[in-house]
Scaffold this motif. Structure first.
Motif, PDB file in Angstrom:
ATOM      1  N   THR A  66       0.823  -1.197   0.000  1.00 31.78           N
ATOM      2  CA  THR A  66       0.000   0.000   0.000  1.00 31.78           C
ATOM      3  C   THR A  66       0.864   1.256   0.000  1.00 31.78           C
ATOM      4  OG1 THR A  66      -1.660  -1.196   1.273  1.00 31.78           O
ATOM      5  CG2 THR A  66      -1.850   1.184   1.230  1.00 31.78           C
ATOM      6  N   THR A  67       0.462   2.229  -0.803  1.00 29.74           N
ATOM      7  CA  THR A  67       1.166   3.504  -0.863  1.00 29.74           C
ATOM      8  C   THR A  67       0.616   4.408   0.224  1.00 29.74           C
ATOM      9  OG1 THR A  67       1.379   3.243  -3.254  1.00 29.74           O
ATOM     10  CG2 THR A  67       1.746   5.442  -2.368  1.00 29.74           C
ATOM     11  N   TRP A 120      -0.242   7.973   2.155  1.00 30.70           N
ATOM     12  CA  TRP A 120      -0.736   9.266   1.660  1.00 30.70           C
ATOM     13  C   TRP A 120       0.422  10.230   1.453  1.00 30.70           C
ATOM     14  CZ3 TRP A 120      -5.435   9.557  -0.251  1.00 30.70           C
ATOM     15  CH2 TRP A 120      -6.388   8.632   0.163  1.00 30.70           C
ATOM     16  N   GLU A 161       3.401   9.421   0.486  1.00 33.84           N
ATOM     17  CA  GLU A 161       4.033   9.033  -0.785  1.00 33.84           C
ATOM     18  C   GLU A 161       3.207   9.533  -1.963  1.00 33.84           C
ATOM     19  OE1 GLU A 161       6.284   4.888   0.471  1.00 33.84           O
ATOM     20  OE2 GLU A 161       4.107   4.857   0.159  1.00 33.84           O
ATOM     21  N   LYS A 162       1.877   9.454  -1.857  1.00 35.16           N
ATOM     22  CA  LYS A 162       1.014   9.979  -2.917  1.00 35.16           C
ATOM     23  C   LYS A 162       1.220  11.483  -3.068  1.00 35.16           C
ATOM     24  CE  LYS A 162      -2.549   6.478  -2.407  1.00 35.16           C
ATOM     25  NZ  LYS A 162      -3.952   6.186  -2.118  1.00 35.16           N
ATOM     26  N   TYR A 163       1.373  12.181  -1.944  1.00 31.59           N
ATOM     27  CA  TYR A 163       1.622  13.621  -1.952  1.00 31.59           C
ATOM     28  C   TYR A 163       2.906  13.923  -2.726  1.00 31.59           C
ATOM     29  CZ  TYR A 163       2.482  18.313  -0.014  1.00 31.59           C
ATOM     30  OH  TYR A 163       2.723  19.658   0.145  1.00 31.59           O
ATOM     31  N   ALA A 192       2.903  13.124  -6.728  1.00 30.22           N
ATOM     32  CA  ALA A 192       1.921  13.778  -7.607  1.00 30.22           C
ATOM     33  C   ALA A 192       2.606  14.596  -8.699  1.00 30.22           C
ATOM     34  CB  ALA A 192       1.004  14.675  -6.794  1.00 30.22           C
ATOM     35  N   ILE A 240      -5.657  13.901  -0.343  1.00 31.27           N
ATOM     36  CA  ILE A 240      -4.257  13.487  -0.191  1.00 31.27           C
ATOM     37  C   ILE A 240      -3.561  14.369   0.843  1.00 31.27           C
ATOM     38  CG2 ILE A 240      -1.995  13.421  -1.350  1.00 31.27           C
ATOM     39  CD1 ILE A 240      -3.505  12.455  -3.890  1.00 31.27           C
ATOM     40  N   SER A 278      -2.359  12.882   4.404  1.00 34.52           N
ATOM     41  CA  SER A 278      -0.922  12.992   4.650  1.00 34.52           C
ATOM     42  C   SER A 278      -0.670  13.712   5.975  1.00 34.52           C
ATOM     43  CB  SER A 278      -0.256  13.737   3.493  1.00 34.52           C
ATOM     44  OG  SER A 278       1.115  13.892   3.714  1.00 34.52           O
TER      45      SER A 278
END
Length: 145
Positions: free
Chosen positions: A2-3, A5, A7-9, A12, A83, A87
């Motif tokens: 799972t990624t 939040w 990492e998603k930030y 992007a 996100i 985060s």
């Protein structure tokens, strides 16, 4: 795997302006559409003074104006706001103070749909808003100091 939040930030794509080829979400074809990023949303949130709130529509309008676009994409804005919020909540869960993270509660309504989706739920948002409102100096005190 799972990624997170966070990492998603960080992963992007950068913000950009694009021309709509066809109408989208009430925005006409040919309009200049601003596609934000989590970093842009974060910066906007941090620019709202403690104790003040804005709504998502006002945020989108301000971002469009700042980036010389006709509108800001409502879909990506909602995604990026989540996100940023999640985060921030990961950081709070890791021990950081809420005052050190992005103040998403200044835009996310406690009774709104996004608040229901967030891992903190609406109570955290309402509590942060109340804490900031209580800490906000009144104009009379500031004027007489």
């Amino acid at each position: 795997m799972t990624t997170s939040w966070g990492e998603k930030y960080r992963a992007a794509k950068p913000a950009r302006v694009t021309e709509l080829e066809k109408p989208f979400a009430g925005i006409p074809a040919g309009a200049q559409l601003f596609i934000a990023s989590p970093k842009v949303i974060d910066a906007y949130l941090r620019g709202i003074p403690p104790g003040r709130t804005k709504d998502v529509a006002a945020m989108r309008e301000a971002l469009a104006k700042k980036h010389k676009a006709d509108a800001t994409c409502p879909t990506s804005t909602a995604i990026f706001l989540r996100i940023v919020a999640e985060s921030a909540l990961e950081r709070v869960a890791a021990g950081e103070a809420p005052s050190a993270v992005s103040p998403f509660w200044r835009v996310v309504e406690p009774g709104g749909a996004l608040a229901q989706k967030l891992s903190c739920g609406p109570d955290f948002i309402a509590r942060q808003r109340a804490l900031e409102a209580a800490a906000k100096p009144s104009r009379k005190k500031a004027d007489t100091a």
